[in-house]
Design a protein around this motif. Structure first.
Motif, mmCIF file in Angstrom:
data_model
loop_
_atom_site.group_PDB
_atom_site.id
_atom_site.type_symbol
_atom_site.label_atom_id
_atom_site.label_comp_id
_atom_site.label_asym_id
_atom_site.label_seq_id
_atom_site.Cartn_x
_atom_site.Cartn_y
_atom_site.Cartn_z
ATOM 1 N N LEU A 101 0.810 -1.219 0.000
ATOM 2 C CA LEU A 101 0.000 0.000 0.000
ATOM 3 C C LEU A 101 0.840 1.265 0.000
ATOM 4 O O LEU A 101 0.298 2.351 -0.046
ATOM 5 C CB LEU A 101 -0.921 0.016 1.230
ATOM 6 N N GLY A 102 2.146 1.130 0.075
ATOM 7 C CA GLY A 102 3.025 2.294 0.129
ATOM 8 C C GLY A 102 3.628 2.442 1.508
ATOM 9 O O GLY A 102 3.735 1.485 2.266
ATOM 10 N N ALA A 103 4.013 3.672 1.827
ATOM 11 C CA ALA A 103 4.649 3.946 3.116
ATOM 12 C C ALA A 103 3.621 4.492 4.095
ATOM 13 O O ALA A 103 2.727 5.249 3.712
ATOM 14 C CB ALA A 103 5.784 4.941 2.945
ATOM 15 N N ARG A 104 3.779 4.123 5.357
ATOM 16 C CA ARG A 104 2.898 4.645 6.386
ATOM 17 C C ARG A 104 3.223 6.113 6.623
ATOM 18 O O ARG A 104 4.383 6.510 6.602
ATOM 19 C CB ARG A 104 3.075 3.823 7.668
ATOM 20 N N GLN A 105 2.200 6.910 6.874
ATOM 21 C CA GLN A 105 2.356 8.359 7.001
ATOM 22 C C GLN A 105 3.277 8.756 8.147
ATOM 23 O O GLN A 105 4.133 9.602 7.998
ATOM 24 C CB GLN A 105 0.975 8.998 7.206
ATOM 25 N N GLY A 106 3.135 8.139 9.308
ATOM 26 C CA GLY A 106 3.861 8.582 10.491
ATOM 27 C C GLY A 106 5.351 8.331 10.461
ATOM 28 O O GLY A 106 6.156 9.232 10.694
ATOM 29 N N LYS A 110 6.976 0.347 5.556
ATOM 30 C CA LYS A 110 6.281 -0.257 4.411
ATOM 31 C C LYS A 110 4.950 -0.822 4.899
ATOM 32 O O LYS A 110 4.906 -1.710 5.748
ATOM 33 C CB LYS A 110 7.130 -1.363 3.791
ATOM 34 N N TYR A 111 3.872 -0.300 4.339
ATOM 35 C CA TYR A 111 2.523 -0.645 4.763
ATOM 36 C C TYR A 111 1.914 -1.586 3.739
ATOM 37 O O TYR A 111 2.020 -1.355 2.534
ATOM 38 C CB TYR A 111 1.703 0.646 4.870
ATOM 39 N N VAL A 112 1.276 -2.654 4.195
ATOM 40 C CA VAL A 112 0.707 -3.648 3.291
ATOM 41 C C VAL A 112 -0.685 -4.046 3.758
ATOM 42 O O VAL A 112 -1.088 -3.759 4.888
ATOM 43 C CB VAL A 112 1.592 -4.914 3.202
ATOM 44 N N GLU A 113 -1.392 -4.687 2.849
ATOM 45 C CA GLU A 113 -2.685 -5.269 3.180
ATOM 46 C C GLU A 113 -2.525 -6.777 3.116
ATOM 47 O O GLU A 113 -2.188 -7.326 2.068
ATOM 48 C CB GLU A 113 -3.746 -4.790 2.195
ATOM 49 N N LEU A 114 -2.732 -7.438 4.219
ATOM 50 C CA LEU A 114 -2.648 -8.897 4.289
ATOM 51 C C LEU A 114 -4.075 -9.416 4.248
ATOM 52 O O LEU A 114 -4.905 -9.021 5.063
ATOM 53 C CB LEU A 114 -1.954 -9.327 5.588
ATOM 54 N N SER A 115 -4.370 -10.272 3.273
ATOM 55 C CA SER A 115 -5.737 -10.758 3.126
ATOM 56 C C SER A 115 -5.746 -12.230 2.768
ATOM 57 O O SER A 115 -4.779 -12.762 2.219
ATOM 58 C CB SER A 115 -6.472 -9.958 2.057
#
Length: 146
Positions: A101-106, A110-115
């Motif tokens: 999902l890109g980079a986390r704002q704070g 590395k931000y991801v969606e695990l599904s």
């Protein structure tokens, strides 16, 4: 020798890391989609695959014991046995997927969606078709009463 025997670990104290992993696994099983960091997702992914494989391989009473040692909610265990086991009957592995999902704002992690594969996502066509008739029935009932 243990050359290149990499272990997926979180950089936390052992008890905290274990509990965080259990909580993430439980959330993924209940909601089928979670957003987290890449490192956490890579730690959780094999645990979820192992739990579903355990439910498929063992008889129910033994599977329940094994699953309840990991998950923190009894509904997650029931969902594995009643919903996920039949869904992944023909699949040996790879029950989860990681989508970046890109980079986390704070902090820029590395931000991801695990599904779960074939997960019912909120706002999808499957869910809307199931919800729409219920709304229509309520509207008809209100007009009949008036």
């Amino acid at each position: 020798m243990r050359h290149q025997k990499h272990l997926r670990r979180l950089n936390l104290k052992p008890a905290h890391a274990r509990m965080q992993t259990r909580n993430l696994v439980t959330s993924l099983l209940l909601y089928e989609v979670i957003r987290t960091t890449l490192k956490r997702a890579k730690v959780v992914q094999p645990v979820v695959d192992r739990l579903i494989a355990c439910a498929k391989a063992k008889e129910p009473r033994l599977a329940i014991r094994a699953i309840n040692q990991v998950v923190t909610d009894k509904n997650a265990c029931r969902k594995i046995l009643e919903v996920l086991k039949p869904r992944y009957e023909g699949r040996n592995s790879g029950m989860t997927t990681i989508t970046p999902l890109g980079a986390r704002q704070g902090d820029g992690a590395k931000y991801v969606e695990l599904s779960l594969i074939d997960a019912v996502r909120p706002g999808s066509a499957k869910e809307e078709s199931a919800v729409a008739p219920t709304k229509v029935k309520k509207a008809k009932a209100a007009t009949v009463a008036a």
